[in-house]
Design a protein around this motif. Structure first.
Motif, PDB file in Angstrom:
ATOM      1  N   TYR A   1     -16.806  15.210   9.335  1.00  0.00           N
ATOM      2  CA  TYR A   1     -16.877  13.781   9.015  1.00  0.00           C
ATOM      3  C   TYR A   1     -15.530  13.396   8.429  1.00  0.00           C
ATOM      4  N   VAL A   2     -14.901  12.373   8.990  1.00  0.00           N
ATOM      5  CA  VAL A   2     -13.569  11.950   8.568  1.00  0.00           C
ATOM      6  C   VAL A   2     -13.580  10.456   8.294  1.00  0.00           C
ATOM      7  N   THR A   3     -13.129  10.056   7.111  1.00  0.00           N
ATOM      8  CA  THR A   3     -12.986   8.636   6.792  1.00  0.00           C
ATOM      9  C   THR A   3     -11.516   8.250   6.833  1.00  0.00           C
ATOM     10  N   ILE A   4     -11.263   7.039   7.291  1.00  0.00           N
ATOM     11  CA  ILE A   4      -9.896   6.524   7.401  1.00  0.00           C
ATOM     12  C   ILE A   4      -9.827   5.150   6.761  1.00  0.00           C
ATOM     13  N   LEU A   5      -8.943   5.003   5.796  1.00  0.00           N
ATOM     14  CA  LEU A   5      -8.651   3.697   5.196  1.00  0.00           C
ATOM     15  C   LEU A   5      -7.144   3.606   5.041  1.00  0.00           C
ATOM     16  N   ILE A   6      -6.505   2.822   5.873  1.00  0.00           N
ATOM     17  CA  ILE A   6      -5.043   2.749   5.912  1.00  0.00           C
ATOM     18  C   ILE A   6      -4.631   1.321   6.266  1.00  0.00           C
ATOM     19  N   GLY A   7      -3.439   0.929   5.844  1.00  0.00           N
ATOM     20  CA  GLY A   7      -2.879  -0.357   6.250  1.00  0.00           C
ATOM     21  C   GLY A   7      -2.310  -1.188   5.125  1.00  0.00           C
ATOM     22  N   ALA A   8      -2.771  -0.961   3.894  1.00  0.00           N
ATOM     23  CA  ALA A   8      -2.261  -1.778   2.785  1.00  0.00           C
ATOM     24  C   ALA A   8      -0.766  -1.618   2.622  1.00  0.00           C
ATOM     25  N   ASN A   9      -0.260  -0.384   2.759  1.00  0.00           N
ATOM     26  CA  ASN A   9       1.180  -0.168   2.591  1.00  0.00           C
ATOM     27  C   ASN A   9       1.991  -0.667   3.771  1.00  0.00           C
ATOM     28  N   ASP A  10       1.352  -0.802   4.933  1.00  0.00           N
ATOM     29  CA  ASP A  10       2.048  -1.399   6.074  1.00  0.00           C
ATOM     30  C   ASP A  10       2.291  -2.884   5.830  1.00  0.00           C
ATOM     31  N   ALA A  11       1.369  -3.511   5.103  1.00  0.00           N
ATOM     32  CA  ALA A  11       1.521  -4.931   4.774  1.00  0.00           C
ATOM     33  C   ALA A  11       2.324  -5.133   3.494  1.00  0.00           C
ATOM     34  N   CYS A  12       2.143  -4.266   2.526  1.00  0.00           N
ATOM     35  CA  CYS A  12       2.783  -4.439   1.215  1.00  0.00           C
ATOM     36  C   CYS A  12       4.217  -3.947   1.227  1.00  0.00           C
ATOM     37  N   ARG A  13       5.046  -4.645   1.956  1.00  0.00           N
ATOM     38  CA  ARG A  13       6.466  -4.346   2.047  1.00  0.00           C
ATOM     39  C   ARG A  13       7.237  -5.373   1.202  1.00  0.00           C
ATOM     40  N   PRO A  14       8.526  -5.174   1.013  1.00  0.00           N
ATOM     41  CA  PRO A  14       9.282  -6.138   0.206  1.00  0.00           C
ATOM     42  C   PRO A  14       9.283  -7.548   0.798  1.00  0.00           C
ATOM     43  N   THR A  15       9.264  -7.638   2.128  1.00  0.00           N
ATOM     44  CA  THR A  15       9.289  -8.954   2.784  1.00  0.00           C
ATOM     45  C   THR A  15       8.336  -8.949   3.973  1.00  0.00           C
ATOM     46  N   ILE A  16       8.013 -10.128   4.470  1.00  0.00           N
ATOM     47  CA  ILE A  16       7.174 -10.238   5.663  1.00  0.00           C
ATOM     48  C   ILE A  16       7.839  -9.565   6.853  1.00  0.00           C
ATOM     49  N   ALA A  17       9.157  -9.713   6.969  1.00  0.00           N
ATOM     50  CA  ALA A  17       9.873  -9.139   8.109  1.00  0.00           C
ATOM     51  C   ALA A  17       9.784  -7.622   8.152  1.00  0.00           C
TER      52      ALA A  17
END
Length: 268
Positions: free
Chosen positions: A107-123
């Motif tokens: 059984y494997v859980t995956i929760l990822i993506g906050a750090n992909d969004a939480c960058r210094p800028t939108i770009a």
């Protein structure tokens, strides 16, 4: 520095000095958690450090009714492995997946993506198409190495909601000024059109990531389930967030995530 050291000692004392379930040495009775600092339960034991015993997924502490603890009731030999890493983005997920393969997780859980969004800028945020490719790469590792495992893909919590509930609180604004998630939380009290547009773009990117997570899980096949957006719908309040950074879930927040994302025993 002395204050931080004291907090760390206090946290270990309060939590019994353990970091979570011992890594699995193999066998069929194991689960694995992949992800970032949310899954390491960062700062949930008072000190600003990971505290995986409070993890919504594999935590074995008494404060959080984690997926691991729920499964342990019917599978007393279950072993847990928390492969999440604090600053991980989606491009780190495949390596974590290989750890799950080594642990022979069922059984494997995956929760990822906050750090992909939480960058210094939108770009600097990870583009949604690149995010999808990285998720697919990780799922391919799991499918090849653990073809019988059940996979749970969890939606990214509503980080924008943290801005909504915290930007009028001086203590939260001060914490965010130290640099956390600036694509969203820079100038949190500003009402300038440019800042409002930046926050909107951030929110839309999280929505795009969540859509890609659902699609990637569907493409994986019958042994993958998504949480139906349950984690994203958790209405965090400030008393469910750590006082250190007003960003990460504390033990109450971790418990809310565990409850929202639990789909029952992974027998799909």
């Amino acid at each position: 520095m002395l204050a931080l050291a004291g907090l760390a000692v206090l946290a270990l004392a309060c939590e019994g000095g353990t970091a979570g379930p011992a890594p699995s040495g193999g066998g069929s009775g194991s689960m694995a958690a992949l992800g970032d600092s949310v899954t390491t339960a960062f700062a949930s034991c008072l000190a600003p450090t990971p505290c995986p015993r409070n993890s919504w997924s594999t935590g074995d502490g008494t404060r959080v009714d984690s997926h691991y603890r729920r499964l342990l009731k019917s599978s007393p030999g279950l072993r847990g492995h928390n492969a999440a890493e604090g600053k991980a983005r989606a491009d780190a997920l495949a390596a974590q997946a290989r750890t799950a393969v080594t642990a022979k997780a069922t059984y494997v859980t995956i929760l990822i993506g906050a750090n992909d969004a939480c960058r210094p800028t939108i770009a600097e945020m990870t583009p949604a198409d690149a995010f999808r490719r990285q998720i697919d790469d990780a799922l391919a590792v799991l499918k090849q190495g653990l073809p019988q495992a059940r996979i749970l893909v969890v939606s990214i919590p509503d980080i924008y909601h943290l801005w909504e509930i915290g930007h009028t609180r001086d203590v939260a604004v001060k914490a965010w000024s130290l640099g956390i998630c600036q694509a969203l939380l820079a100038a949190p009290t500003s009402t300038a059109p440019a800042d409002a547009a930046r926050r909107k773009a951030f929110r839309e990117r999280i929505d795009a990531y969540n859509s890609q997570l659902v699609a990637a899980c569907k493409a994986y096949g019958a042994r993958c389930r998504d949480d139906g957006g349950a984690a994203h719908r958790v209405a965090f309040s400030l008393d469910m967030i750590t006082a250190q950074d007003f960003f990460h879930p504390n033990s109450a927040g971790q418990n809310a995530l565990a409850k929202a994302t639990w789909l029952g025993p992974p027998d799909w």
